[in-house]
Design a protein around this motif. Sequence first.
Motif, PDB file in Angstrom:
ATOM      1  N   PRO A  72      28.195  27.220  64.425  1.00  0.00           N
ATOM      2  CA  PRO A  72      28.881  27.322  63.240  1.00  0.00           C
ATOM      3  C   PRO A  72      30.201  28.598  63.790  1.00  0.00           C
ATOM      4  CG  PRO A  72      26.670  28.481  63.348  1.00  0.00           C
ATOM      5  CD  PRO A  72      27.034  27.624  64.469  1.00  0.00           C
ATOM      6  N   ARG A  73      31.166  28.608  62.794  1.00  0.00           N
ATOM      7  CA  ARG A  73      32.328  29.577  63.342  1.00  0.00           C
ATOM      8  C   ARG A  73      31.794  31.053  62.585  1.00  0.00           C
ATOM      9  NH1 ARG A  73      34.308  24.905  61.588  1.00  0.00           N
ATOM     10  NH2 ARG A  73      34.599  25.497  59.521  1.00  0.00           N
ATOM     11  N   ASP A 130      32.668  30.059  58.891  1.00  0.00           N
ATOM     12  CA  ASP A 130      31.466  29.657  58.035  1.00  0.00           C
ATOM     13  C   ASP A 130      30.829  30.914  57.637  1.00  0.00           C
ATOM     14  OD1 ASP A 130      31.596  26.925  58.431  1.00  0.00           O
ATOM     15  OD2 ASP A 130      31.027  27.076  60.424  1.00  0.00           O
ATOM     16  N   ALA A 161      33.819  31.142  53.454  1.00  0.00           N
ATOM     17  CA  ALA A 161      32.847  31.545  54.303  1.00  0.00           C
ATOM     18  C   ALA A 161      31.625  32.410  53.366  1.00  0.00           C
ATOM     19  CB  ALA A 161      33.043  32.335  55.627  1.00  0.00           C
ATOM     20  N   ALA A 212      24.519  31.297  57.348  1.00  0.00           N
ATOM     21  CA  ALA A 212      25.704  30.579  57.420  1.00  0.00           C
ATOM     22  C   ALA A 212      25.531  28.944  57.324  1.00  0.00           C
ATOM     23  CB  ALA A 212      26.386  30.809  58.963  1.00  0.00           C
ATOM     24  N   LEU A 213      24.264  28.505  57.882  1.00  0.00           N
ATOM     25  CA  LEU A 213      24.075  27.149  58.016  1.00  0.00           C
ATOM     26  C   LEU A 213      23.560  26.531  56.537  1.00  0.00           C
ATOM     27  CD1 LEU A 213      22.681  26.779  61.482  1.00  0.00           C
ATOM     28  CD2 LEU A 213      25.018  26.012  60.708  1.00  0.00           C
ATOM     29  N   GLU A 254      24.260  27.968  53.844  1.00  0.00           N
ATOM     30  CA  GLU A 254      25.463  27.965  52.990  1.00  0.00           C
ATOM     31  C   GLU A 254      26.391  26.858  53.156  1.00  0.00           C
ATOM     32  OE1 GLU A 254      26.574  30.151  50.171  1.00  0.00           O
ATOM     33  OE2 GLU A 254      24.564  30.782  50.274  1.00  0.00           O
ATOM     34  N   ARG A 255      26.557  26.391  54.597  1.00  0.00           N
ATOM     35  CA  ARG A 255      27.289  25.195  54.391  1.00  0.00           C
ATOM     36  C   ARG A 255      26.465  24.012  54.224  1.00  0.00           C
ATOM     37  NH1 ARG A 255      29.897  24.830  60.731  1.00  0.00           N
ATOM     38  NH2 ARG A 255      27.749  24.060  61.228  1.00  0.00           N
ATOM     39  N   THR A 273      25.251  21.429  55.336  1.00  0.00           N
ATOM     40  CA  THR A 273      25.419  20.317  56.203  1.00  0.00           C
ATOM     41  C   THR A 273      24.092  19.877  56.848  1.00  0.00           C
ATOM     42  OG1 THR A 273      26.348  21.274  58.051  1.00  0.00           O
ATOM     43  CG2 THR A 273      27.953  20.528  56.277  1.00  0.00           C
ATOM     44  N   SER A 286      24.468  20.243  61.036  1.00  0.00           N
ATOM     45  CA  SER A 286      24.484  21.520  61.456  1.00  0.00           C
ATOM     46  C   SER A 286      23.005  22.209  61.293  1.00  0.00           C
ATOM     47  CB  SER A 286      25.520  22.465  60.762  1.00  0.00           C
ATOM     48  OG  SER A 286      26.785  21.890  60.998  1.00  0.00           O
TER      49      SER A 286
END
Length: 444
Positions: A111-112, A285, A316, A418-419, A421-422, A424, A427
């Motif tokens: 993740p970014r 992210d 983000a 982060a992951l 929230e994303r 996906t 990921s």
Amino acid sequence: MHLFKWLYPGLHFKRWLALAFLGLVLAAAGIGLMGRSLPREHQAVLVAWFAELFGPGRVWIGGALLLVLGLPALVYGNFKAFKSVVDVLAPEERTRLADIIYTRQHLRRGPRIVVIGGGTGLSVLLRGLKEYTSNITAIVTVADDGGSSGRLRGELGMLPPGDIRNCLVALADKESLMEDLLQYRFKSGDLAGHNLGNLLLAALNHMAGGFHEAVQALSKVLAVRGQVLPVTLQNVVLGAELSDGTLVYGESTIPRCRKPIKRVFLVPGDCYPLPEALQAIAGADAVVLGPGSLYTSILPNLLVRGIPEAIARTRAVRIYVCNVMTQPGETDGYAASDHLQAIFTHAGPIVDYVVVNQGGIPARLKARYRREGAVPVAVDAEKLRQMGVEVIGANLVHESNVVRHHPDKLARLILELALLERKTGESFRLFNGSISGGFHSGRM
């Protein structure tokens, strides 16, 4: 013309390339013969030859033989050609080259993460994050005016390199080797008090034509995982208005006043960030504030025009990592909600999650810090929730001679947020099983 350089004598490369090419020809001929798909004139010659050798009905044996001879030659030739290049370019790493390639490809898919702050707290988090992703941007304050950084700033008119240096070392691919060198502090002579890394950045500042270019140059030398950006290239001074209305100037001066801080500000106030910093925030992210000194490491970044607005606009997840201990002269008597309120006062409601420590601190360290005027930050979770944020608690203390966040535990918690929230699946699977293991975290 550059391709012909591969044909220079003495490279020990051409022989293996020729073997691989021969293997390719043999394998292709074998497959073509078995499938009767070779050009007619070539097929006729091979069919006649293998028919005489194995019999008219067993021409396929010749094709299989060519394939069996060709494939190993192709694989072995490519392997030796590749190894001959690697042995010259990276002789020390050849035994674990596959691991290196896999790790770097794995990190590129991470993740970014944008981390904003300064001081030792930021470098602690970066050390943990670089083990999981190379898509890291550290946006670092340039308001430091103490120690070696302050001297170079005054004598050479350059931006202070200290916090930048710490972040570069933390993200370096050869951290253990380079840290001792770049963090080396001269003990005597005219250079007493200077870090070698600061002096190196000072030299690059002149050679490369600017501070940003100097940071980029040193990043390449250190093979940094990610990028380190000064929040602004303007020469700024951090000021503070104290509770009694007094104005003080200088990042190193503010904590020494030992009076409650009402607000901090930059001089000049119309400084602007690097475009790369705004781009990183927009594409992140997760944007992480801290850990670090609230008024002298985190807030100076949020006073640069465009930074709080970019954080407010980003899609983000926005995380504030609250310090484990209060800081004398800055956050005396502050609870976690007081830290967050200072951020909201200076930059608006730009936080979604507050990460707090809920692990124990050894009594010997508590006593030592108490003598210095610092105590554990009280976690007033209900008040934090009333401010519109989620509170995430975990055991984040690193067992050492000082109270610091644990790099790996904190990094995994940030990545988990982060992951999630994303949202996906690909990921999440990338880190599933390694993020949550080994420590407890949860909403408070």
